[in-house]
Scaffold this motif. Sequence first.
Motif, PDB file in Angstrom:
ATOM      1  N   GLU A 129     -26.118  10.975 -15.621  1.00 35.06           N
ATOM      2  CA  GLU A 129     -26.907  11.813 -14.785  1.00 35.06           C
ATOM      3  C   GLU A 129     -27.310  11.669 -13.521  1.00 35.06           C
TER       4      GLU A 129
ATOM      5  N   LEU B 181     -26.499   7.566 -20.674  1.00 34.03           N
ATOM      6  CA  LEU B 181     -26.715   8.998 -20.447  1.00 34.03           C
ATOM      7  C   LEU B 181     -27.316   9.162 -19.304  1.00 34.03           C
TER       8      LEU B 181
ATOM      9  N   VAL C  39     -26.768  16.344 -16.885  1.00 34.73           N
ATOM     10  CA  VAL C  39     -25.855  15.707 -17.831  1.00 34.73           C
ATOM     11  C   VAL C  39     -25.010  16.791 -18.594  1.00 34.73           C
TER      12      VAL C  39
END
Length: 234
Positions: free
Chosen positions: A224, A220, A159
């Motif tokens: 990733e 998120l 991330v």
Amino acid sequence: MISSVLRWFRRPDLTDEQQRRLSLWRALPAVSAHQAIKATRCVVVDVETSGLNLWEDRLISIGAVAVVNGKIELGDSFYIVLQQEIVSEKENILLHGIGGAAQAEGVPAADALLAFLAFLQKDPLIAFHVTFDQTMIVRAISKYLGFSFKQPWSDMAYVMPALNPELAARFRSLDDWIAHFDIRNDARHNALADALVTAQLFQVGASQASGRNIADFAALRDLEKAQRWVSEVG
């Protein structure tokens, strides 16, 4: 070979009380991955082990801290040492500081893992280099509790480079990232201390992600996955 395979698939003998605790956790409702990070509880986790071999070394300790509605809740943290039948090597003890007596007198593995699940609930997990932490926890839960643990995880090791591409080539380790963002860690290789600094890094990442309209756990994880693809292609 056959006997070792049979041991791997043998279901553990849980007491009625342990079965009750496991059933309570199983009955908890799942948390939506589309709930905003600023309106949910995430659990940042780190582990210490007897070594770095994913398939042979043992889980020694788990440290975790909750980030609730974007804020670290120090009162909502968790640390436990799993009882070891055979304590780890001296060099390993020097790394994480959990001595032979502490390992031998730790919490029986099934009870330690049930305590972790009770703390976690069904909330999403955050770690730095997820593969290691996830594999060690999944293996231990399979061995001592007898089921496949499939909680969603997000990896700050992917991330943060995705959010900071100009730093991605130079920053690889947790130490690199926390030094850059002036996050102190006075007890490196303590599972709870490492979970705490990873939680602070997660806060930085969540703030940066919000500026890009990445507001929930699902988005998120998509970020990733995209970074993993970039890393593999690169």
